[in-house]
Design a protein around this motif. Structure first.
Motif, PDB file in Angstrom:
ATOM      1  N   SER A 112       0.846  -1.335   0.042  1.00  0.00           N
ATOM      2  CA  SER A 112       0.152  -0.016  -0.134  1.00  0.00           C
ATOM      3  C   SER A 112       0.812   1.308   0.064  1.00  0.00           C
ATOM      4  CB  SER A 112      -1.002   0.058   1.275  1.00  0.00           C
ATOM      5  OG  SER A 112      -0.040   0.000   2.342  1.00  0.00           O
ATOM      6  N   LEU A 113       0.277   2.296  -0.481  1.00  0.00           N
ATOM      7  CA  LEU A 113       1.267   3.613  -0.490  1.00  0.00           C
ATOM      8  C   LEU A 113       1.357   4.008   1.005  1.00  0.00           C
ATOM      9  CD1 LEU A 113       1.818   6.097  -2.259  1.00  0.00           C
ATOM     10  CD2 LEU A 113      -0.432   7.107  -1.638  1.00  0.00           C
ATOM     11  N   LEU A 114       2.662   4.493   0.992  1.00  0.00           N
ATOM     12  CA  LEU A 114       3.344   4.898   2.034  1.00  0.00           C
ATOM     13  C   LEU A 114       3.601   6.411   2.071  1.00  0.00           C
ATOM     14  CD1 LEU A 114       4.237   4.693   4.960  1.00  0.00           C
ATOM     15  CD2 LEU A 114       6.534   3.563   4.194  1.00  0.00           C
ATOM     16  N   LEU A 115       4.628   6.802   1.113  1.00  0.00           N
ATOM     17  CA  LEU A 115       5.416   7.918   1.034  1.00  0.00           C
ATOM     18  C   LEU A 115       5.410   8.530  -0.472  1.00  0.00           C
ATOM     19  CD1 LEU A 115       6.791   9.494   3.257  1.00  0.00           C
ATOM     20  CD2 LEU A 115       8.739   8.361   2.715  1.00  0.00           C
ATOM     21  N   VAL A 116       5.126   9.777  -0.513  1.00  0.00           N
ATOM     22  CA  VAL A 116       5.326  10.256  -1.952  1.00  0.00           C
ATOM     23  C   VAL A 116       6.461  11.663  -1.591  1.00  0.00           C
ATOM     24  CG1 VAL A 116       4.338  11.660  -3.751  1.00  0.00           C
ATOM     25  CG2 VAL A 116       2.824  10.027  -2.416  1.00  0.00           C
ATOM     26  N   VAL A 117       7.284  11.500  -2.431  1.00  0.00           N
ATOM     27  CA  VAL A 117       8.423  12.492  -1.731  1.00  0.00           C
ATOM     28  C   VAL A 117       9.292  13.005  -3.084  1.00  0.00           C
ATOM     29  CG1 VAL A 117       9.788  10.550  -1.176  1.00  0.00           C
ATOM     30  CG2 VAL A 117      10.426  12.710  -0.039  1.00  0.00           C
ATOM     31  N   GLY A 118      10.222  13.929  -2.618  1.00  0.00           N
ATOM     32  CA  GLY A 118      10.966  14.601  -3.841  1.00  0.00           C
ATOM     33  C   GLY A 118      11.439  16.067  -3.262  1.00  0.00           C
ATOM     34  N   SER A 119      12.307  16.679  -4.286  1.00  0.00           N
ATOM     35  CA  SER A 119      13.170  17.619  -3.417  1.00  0.00           C
ATOM     36  C   SER A 119      13.688  18.368  -4.535  1.00  0.00           C
ATOM     37  CB  SER A 119      14.270  17.248  -2.793  1.00  0.00           C
ATOM     38  OG  SER A 119      14.990  18.110  -1.979  1.00  0.00           O
ATOM     39  N   ARG A 120      14.091  19.730  -4.326  1.00  0.00           N
ATOM     40  CA  ARG A 120      15.023  20.475  -5.117  1.00  0.00           C
ATOM     41  C   ARG A 120      16.414  20.566  -4.772  1.00  0.00           C
ATOM     42  NH1 ARG A 120      11.848  26.074  -4.598  1.00  0.00           N
ATOM     43  NH2 ARG A 120      13.702  27.688  -4.728  1.00  0.00           N
ATOM     44  N   GLY A 121      17.379  21.337  -5.511  1.00  0.00           N
ATOM     45  CA  GLY A 121      18.666  21.514  -5.041  1.00  0.00           C
ATOM     46  C   GLY A 121      19.702  20.837  -5.784  1.00  0.00           C
ATOM     47  N   GLY A 122      19.403  20.682  -6.993  1.00  0.00           N
ATOM     48  CA  GLY A 122      20.585  20.005  -8.007  1.00  0.00           C
ATOM     49  C   GLY A 122      21.040  18.609  -7.433  1.00  0.00           C
ATOM     50  N   PRO A 123      22.045  18.304  -7.324  1.00  0.00           N
ATOM     51  CA  PRO A 123      22.626  16.871  -6.865  1.00  0.00           C
ATOM     52  C   PRO A 123      21.967  16.599  -5.331  1.00  0.00           C
ATOM     53  CG  PRO A 123      24.482  18.229  -6.997  1.00  0.00           C
ATOM     54  CD  PRO A 123      23.302  19.117  -7.637  1.00  0.00           C
ATOM     55  N   ARG A 124      21.857  17.648  -4.595  1.00  0.00           N
ATOM     56  CA  ARG A 124      21.304  17.467  -3.300  1.00  0.00           C
ATOM     57  C   ARG A 124      19.972  16.965  -3.313  1.00  0.00           C
ATOM     58  NH1 ARG A 124      24.020  22.231   0.268  1.00  0.00           N
ATOM     59  NH2 ARG A 124      26.276  21.996  -0.698  1.00  0.00           N
ATOM     60  N   ILE A 125      19.218  16.946  -4.555  1.00  0.00           N
ATOM     61  CA  ILE A 125      17.934  16.355  -4.567  1.00  0.00           C
ATOM     62  C   ILE A 125      17.999  14.990  -4.116  1.00  0.00           C
ATOM     63  CG2 ILE A 125      16.033  15.521  -6.390  1.00  0.00           C
ATOM     64  CD1 ILE A 125      16.658  18.095  -7.769  1.00  0.00           C
ATOM     65  N   ILE A 126      18.978  14.344  -4.607  1.00  0.00           N
ATOM     66  CA  ILE A 126      19.111  12.692  -4.600  1.00  0.00           C
ATOM     67  C   ILE A 126      19.350  12.675  -3.025  1.00  0.00           C
ATOM     68  CG2 ILE A 126      20.985  10.963  -4.797  1.00  0.00           C
ATOM     69  CD1 ILE A 126      21.165  12.372  -7.544  1.00  0.00           C
ATOM     70  N   THR A 127      20.350  13.562  -2.296  1.00  0.00           N
ATOM     71  CA  THR A 127      20.711  13.151  -0.892  1.00  0.00           C
ATOM     72  C   THR A 127      19.226  13.593  -0.106  1.00  0.00           C
ATOM     73  OG1 THR A 127      22.052  15.132  -1.201  1.00  0.00           O
ATOM     74  CG2 THR A 127      23.350  13.022  -1.306  1.00  0.00           C
ATOM     75  N   SER A 128      18.692  14.686  -0.295  1.00  0.00           N
ATOM     76  CA  SER A 128      17.540  15.220   0.567  1.00  0.00           C
ATOM     77  C   SER A 128      16.579  14.147   0.515  1.00  0.00           C
ATOM     78  CB  SER A 128      17.283  16.597   0.563  1.00  0.00           C
ATOM     79  OG  SER A 128      17.200  16.687  -1.086  1.00  0.00           O
ATOM     80  N   THR A 129      16.167  13.695  -0.625  1.00  0.00           N
ATOM     81  CA  THR A 129      15.127  12.828  -0.870  1.00  0.00           C
ATOM     82  C   THR A 129      15.187  11.455  -0.281  1.00  0.00           C
ATOM     83  OG1 THR A 129      14.565  13.838  -3.087  1.00  0.00           O
ATOM     84  CG2 THR A 129      13.663  11.574  -2.727  1.00  0.00           C
ATOM     85  N   SER A 130      16.394  10.917  -0.437  1.00  0.00           N
ATOM     86  CA  SER A 130      16.789   9.633   0.157  1.00  0.00           C
ATOM     87  C   SER A 130      16.887   9.664   1.808  1.00  0.00           C
ATOM     88  CB  SER A 130      17.971   8.920  -0.497  1.00  0.00           C
ATOM     89  OG  SER A 130      19.120  10.148  -0.494  1.00  0.00           O
ATOM     90  N   GLN A 131      17.193  10.700   2.153  1.00  0.00           N
ATOM     91  CA  GLN A 131      17.470  10.963   3.780  1.00  0.00           C
ATOM     92  C   GLN A 131      16.084  10.812   4.322  1.00  0.00           C
ATOM     93  OE1 GLN A 131      21.001  13.246   5.319  1.00  0.00           O
ATOM     94  NE2 GLN A 131      21.326  13.323   2.944  1.00  0.00           N
ATOM     95  N   VAL A 132      14.988  11.731   3.737  1.00  0.00           N
ATOM     96  CA  VAL A 132      13.790  11.565   4.218  1.00  0.00           C
ATOM     97  C   VAL A 132      13.064   9.856   4.215  1.00  0.00           C
ATOM     98  CG1 VAL A 132      11.413  12.296   4.086  1.00  0.00           C
ATOM     99  CG2 VAL A 132      13.185  13.924   3.423  1.00  0.00           C
ATOM    100  N   ILE A 133      13.659   9.488   3.273  1.00  0.00           N
ATOM    101  CA  ILE A 133      12.995   7.945   3.358  1.00  0.00           C
ATOM    102  C   ILE A 133      13.759   7.037   4.181  1.00  0.00           C
ATOM    103  CG2 ILE A 133      13.196   5.962   1.578  1.00  0.00           C
ATOM    104  CD1 ILE A 133      12.998   7.777  -0.691  1.00  0.00           C
ATOM    105  N   LEU A 134      15.103   7.302   4.571  1.00  0.00           N
ATOM    106  CA  LEU A 134      15.663   6.620   5.463  1.00  0.00           C
ATOM    107  C   LEU A 134      15.245   7.228   6.771  1.00  0.00           C
ATOM    108  CD1 LEU A 134      19.465   7.075   3.990  1.00  0.00           C
ATOM    109  CD2 LEU A 134      18.219   4.779   4.286  1.00  0.00           C
ATOM    110  N   ASN A 135      14.856   8.284   7.079  1.00  0.00           N
ATOM    111  CA  ASN A 135      14.597   8.718   8.505  1.00  0.00           C
ATOM    112  C   ASN A 135      13.188   7.998   8.866  1.00  0.00           C
ATOM    113  OD1 ASN A 135      16.534  10.313   8.603  1.00  0.00           O
ATOM    114  ND2 ASN A 135      15.437  12.090   8.104  1.00  0.00           N
ATOM    115  N   VAL A 136      12.308   7.729   7.674  1.00  0.00           N
ATOM    116  CA  VAL A 136      11.043   7.028   7.927  1.00  0.00           C
ATOM    117  C   VAL A 136      11.193   5.646   8.218  1.00  0.00           C
ATOM    118  CG1 VAL A 136       9.093   6.350   7.130  1.00  0.00           C
ATOM    119  CG2 VAL A 136       9.458   8.764   6.927  1.00  0.00           C
TER     120      VAL A 136
END
Ligand code: DON
Length: 611
Positions: A506-530
């Motif tokens: 089932s659906l858990l999280l819908v997520v994404g970010s801005r910030g050039g390459p930091r998009i990758i690190t910020s998006t994945s850290q929210v996922i890891l935090n959850v």
């Protein structure tokens, strides 16, 4: 010599951008996450006892335990509340999440012109409640007249023409993307979902202080181009509290509403773009516009600790790089406590390795054979993981050397084509359909070029190519030959719209970010935090972030995001470690008991709108 604008952008993005505990198993399912709380201090009974209170360093300015916005039916999390309201308006009229996402996309082009756009491009990940999943690539492409060395001067030095002015723009993809998404997964006519955007452009909207501040900060760029008279009427930026109307943009939006994508890529709008280009030495032609196509691709689908991720394949690097990072991390039984030196080390080391591949192996698949299956393979990740020393940082050149021997096959160079600012928004509807979209002009207001007869800014996405392979771009990314400029090619992106399903599907999280390459690190850290740190959504968003992109070989930590002793430990491990300001701006939605929680990044002025 590096041009001034490039230097200052590099500096701006350089500026932003050892305790253990046993891993505890993550919640079993969404039902689990949504079951009554056994930890009442975490707020309403939205989360199960698997959510744990977060603790951040004393000097970190964002406090744990904030309340996210709750919606029983639907949610839009975006950087502009008016755009969110457009999405909710459409869902209240019976539209689904895709209808709403298209409404949000067009509304952002009006109320958030620094990043929302019809003159740029983006990516959309869709997961429908019936299980269908799709991803749409509407990234800009290099004009037909583009060439490999077009941004080098006579001495072979990189100029700032990939960042500023008419040569910096790729052929826009946004309108093709939004109209294709609506046609395939939406339920409403285009004119209906565009109605809020047209209203905002015709009747105007009240500029807030964030909009006005952004204009102040961008005056130097914008005053060089035709947008000057629109955004600085009578010589001053639009003041907060002023009603701001955009009649020329409204007419363009009406043409699109009536004619679909042809209202942009042909006729009057296409002519206005081509004319703007001709005035000042740009190269996008009517033919470039007429040929543009958005592309439906297969999503990168991966598993992380039993959760399923749907992410973007190339031409974005986002999905592959996040998947490679998480595959490396999954092999550690414990990632250690949040805020510990060991966690920062494991995360930084995983990003460093994934970015080595990102910077050399990923590019537009129409021009370069990208080894997606191999880069996202768990065995490959195991071999990368084995190279991470438990106690020491590994210099990037050593990592690159080691990875060159580990990489399964060198990808074959394909022959010829055959065939700062960004904004992310997340949308869910009552049925459980979900859309994650990231869209951009690249820098704030893109290239600065404003199409005077059509009312919008053009992107400066060409800088995402390796304009000079081996030399840093605006974000300090050092990219290789695979991403060199070729006519008709999509420049490699870091945009990472992501949808995460719980262990029960089932659906858990819908997520994404801005910030050039930091998009990758910020998006994945929210996922890891959850998933790994069991945080509630607001803590997952407020938590301090870190960033490593292989080159420059530095571990960047958001200012005061780690205790001083932890910073010392990381230095002792061999890291070049330093503070930076905000890493990413995330907009996320999480399924909870009885509805959804939405959260815009507390680092910015966005706000979710709930129903
Ligand atoms: O596609 C990319 O990766 C970049 N053009 C994104 C730029 C960006 O996020 C700037 N915003 N802060």
């Amino acid at each position: 010599m590096i041009p001034m604008k490039r230097l200052s952008l590099l500096a701006a993005f350089a500026a932003i951008a050892l305790s253990c505990r046993t891993a505890q198993s993550p919640p079993r399912s969404a039902t689990d996450i949504g079951s009554p709380s056994r930890a009442p201090d975490l707020g309403p009974a939205l989360y199960s006892g698997d959510r744990r209170p977060a603790a951040f360093p004393a000097a970190w300015p964002l406090k744990a335990g904030r309340r996210a916005v709750f919606g029983a039916h639907a949610m839009v999390a975006s950087d502009a509340p008016l755009a969110g309201e457009a999405g909710i308006e459409i869902m209240r009229q019976g539209g689904n999440a895709v209808d709403a996402a298209v409404a949000v996309g067009f509304a952002l082009a009006v109320v958030y012109p620094e990043a929302g756009n019809i003159g740029g491009g983006g990516y959309m990940v869709i997961h429908m409640a019936d299980g269908r999943a799709a991803v749409l690539d509407y990234r800009e492409i290099a004009p037909l007249a583009a060439s490999r060395n077009m941004y080098l001067d006579a001495e072979g030095n990189l100029t700032d023409k990939s960042i500023i002015g008419p040569l910096a723009s790729g052929v826009p993809g946004a309108v093709a993307g939004l109209t294709s998404a609506l046609a395939k997964y939406g339920t409403m006519p285009l004119a209906k979902v565009m109605a809020p955007a047209i209203r905002y452009a015709e009747d105007g909207f009240i500029a807030d202080s964030a909009f006005s501040r952004t204009l102040s900060a961008s005056e130097k760029l914008l005053e060089e181009f035709a947008g000057k008279d629109v955004f600085y009427p009578a010589g001053g930026r639009i003041a907060p509290g002023t009603r701001f109307r955009q009649p020329v943009l409204a007419r363009t939006l009406r043409r699109i509403a009536e004619q679909g994508a042809a209202g942009f890529y042909r006729g009057e709008t296409a002519q206005a773009i081509a004319d703007e280009m001709r005035r000042d030495g740009g190269i996008i032609t009517a033919e470039d516009l007429a040929r543009y196509q958005a592309i439906w691709r297969d999503p990168v689908v991966s598993k992380y600790r039993g959760y399923t991720l749907y992410t973007m394949p190339p031409s974005s690097s986002g999905g592959v790089t996040i998947t490679e990072t998480l595959n490396i991390l999954e092999g550690f039984d414990s990632l250690s406590a949040f805020g510990s030196a060991r966690y920062a080390h494991l995360l930084g080391s995983a990003y460093q390795r994934a970015f080595v591949d990102r910077n050399s192996q990923l590019a537009d698949p129409a021009f370069y054979q990208v080894p997606i299956a191999k880069l996202t393979d768990k065995q490959y990740a195991s071999r990368l993981r084995a190279g991470i020393s438990p106690l020491h940082a590994t210099p990037t050149p050593d990592v690159e050397h080691e990875m060159a021997t580990l990489r399964p096959d060198e990808p074959a160079r394909s022959s010829r084509h055959e065939g700062t600012e960004t904004t992310h928004y997340s949308v869910v509807d009552e049925a459980g359909n979900a859309v994650a979209t990231t869209t951009t002009l690249n820098a704030l207001f893109g290239s600065g070029v404003y199409v005077r007869d059509a009312g919008f800014f053009l992107n400066d996405e060409m800088d995402d190519f390796a304009a000079q392979p081996g030399k840093a771009n605006m974000f300090g990314l050092v990219q290789g030959e695979a991403n060199a400029i070729q006519p008709g090619k999509r420049m490699l992106s870091a945009m990472s719209p992501t949808i995460v399903l719980d262990r029960d599907g089932s659906l858990l999280l819908v997520v994404g970010s801005r910030g050039g390459p930091r998009i990758i690190t910020s998006t994945s850290q929210v996922i890891l935090n959850v998933i790994d740190h069991h945080m509630i959504l607001s803590d997952a968003m407020s938590a301090p972030r870190l960033h490593h992109q292989a080159l420059p070989d530095t571990l960047r930590i958001e200012r005061n995001g780690l205790e001083p002793a932890v910073m010392d430990s990381l230095r002792a491990m061999g890291y070049a470690v330093g503070w930076t300001s905000g890493i990413g701006l995330v907009n996320a939605i999480m399924k909870v008991r009885g509805g959804y929680e939405g959260m815009s990044d507390p680092r910015s002025s966005g706000r979710p709108v709930a129903w």
